[in-house]
Scaffold this active site. Structure first.
Site, short mmCIF file in Angstrom:
data_model
loop_
_atom_site.label_atom_id
_atom_site.label_comp_id
_atom_site.label_asym_id
_atom_site.label_seq_id
_atom_site.Cartn_x
_atom_site.Cartn_y
_atom_site.Cartn_z
CB CYS A 113 -0.96 -0.01 1.18
SG CYS A 113 -2.16 -1.37 1.12
CG HIS A 253 -3.05 3.47 2.36
ND1 HIS A 253 -3.58 3.10 1.15
CD2 HIS A 253 -3.15 2.38 3.17
CE1 HIS A 253 -3.99 1.85 1.22
NE2 HIS A 253 -3.73 1.39 2.44
CG ASN A 283 -6.73 -0.55 1.66
OD1 ASN A 283 -6.06 -0.17 0.72
ND2 ASN A 283 -6.18 -1.01 2.78
#
Length: 326
Positions: A113, A253, A283
């Site tokens: 990520c 993020h 996500n």
């Protein structure tokens, strides 16, 4: 000294909208359960015939179109992904073919990520070297293809998508002003797909044990993120001699709204400065920061001259921040 300025952005999510109610088979009143714990209402899943290179290509083409940029002018293509089309070749080379960027070299980067931020760091240094003038960075992931849909702690969190950024060399002090990236390999096992490579190749036995799917120690990752992100904000701001309250926007993020809540409390940065699309996309791993950047440039929230801090954190463990003057 050369700086890397933002030339154009692009984003793409799949057409299929998957609402929280999709997970009612796994969780009673899934919408309430998921939203209260994560801030997510829905996400996008790729179709059976869609892969990471498809989303990455679409985002790249949108960026090229937005900037009226000839793909032949690109020197380099970096695709940040932990869900490549195949173990090899690089997904970036597939994108290169798809967009006709025959003068570029292309490679993948896997920092999970944090991948988009890591890739922008690499692109910035390529440009600062004076050797390359125009670089395409894409964060793209298709986590719906590797989730364990019997694990309620992970499968509702993720969605698919891609975000693209084209950087160009300039002599003006604008664009990327400062970067800071780190990793802590002692905690690599907190986020993993156990059976996916040479350590433990995929076999019928590992499939039966679901070891070919995504695993995460959620509580430990939460503790990690809420500890390092406030420190990261201070480190990046210190690097250019500003205070965090001088930032116009932060694009973190897009992992979990609870993490964001803790960050705002620890730093005192008002919530309206933190740009989120987590509720609609979930996500999206390496895509999340690029997607949010593109969305907020296109809708006019982020304007020319704004100071924007982009942050990634995830597997490795890895984390990093990029300060950009738009």
């Amino acid at each position: 000294m050369k700086y890397a300025k933002v030339l154009a952005t692009g984003g793409r999510v799949p057409d299929r909208v998957v609402k929280n109610s999709f997970f009612d088979y796994l969780i009673e009143d899934a919408d309430t359960w998921i939203f209260s714990r994560t801030g997510i209402r829905e996400r996008r899943f790729a179709g059976e015939d869609e892969a990471t290179s498809d989303s990455a290509t679409a985002a790249a083409l949108r960026a090229l179109e937005a900037g009226k940029i000839d793909p032949l002018s690109l020197n380099c293509i970096i695709v940040a992904t932990s869900t490549p089309d195949m173990t090899l070749p690089p997904t970036a080379c597939m994108v290169q073919k798809n967009i006709g960027a025959t003068n570029a070299f292309a490679f993948d980067m896997n920092a999970v990520c944090s991948g988009f931020v890591y890739a922008v760091e690499a692109a910035d240094n390529f440009i600062k070297s004076g050797k390359y003038d125009r670089i395409l960075v894409i964060g793209a992931d298709t986590y719906s293809k590797m989730l364990d849909f019997q694990d309620k702690s992970t499968c509702p969190l993720f969605g698919d998508g891609a975000g693209a950024l084209i950087l160009e060399a300039t002599d003006e002090r604008t664009g990327i002003l400062h970067t800071h990236i780190e990793s802590d390999g002692s905690r690599w096992d907190l986020i993993k797909v156990p059976s996916s490579g040479s350590r433990k190749p995929i076999t019928p036995e590992t499939i039966a044990l679901r070891e070919n799917t995504f695993k995460m120690a959620g509580r430990s990752v939460y503790t990690f993120a809420t500890d390092v992100i406030p420190k990261l904000i201070a480190q990046v701001c210190d690097g250019v001699g500003i205070q965090p309250d001088e930032l116009d926007f932060i694009i973190p993020h897009q992992a979990n709204s609870r993490i964001i809540d803790v960050i705002t409390k620890k730093t005192g940065i008002p919530g309206e400065k933190i740009l989120l699309n987590l509720d609609r996309y979930g996500n999206t791993a390496a895509a999340s920061v690029g997607l949010a950047l593109d969305e907020n440039l296109r809708n006019g929230v982020i304007r020319e001259g704004n100071l924007v801090l982009m942050m990634g954190f995830g597997g490795g463990l890895s984390w990093g921040g990029i300060l950009i003057r738009i």
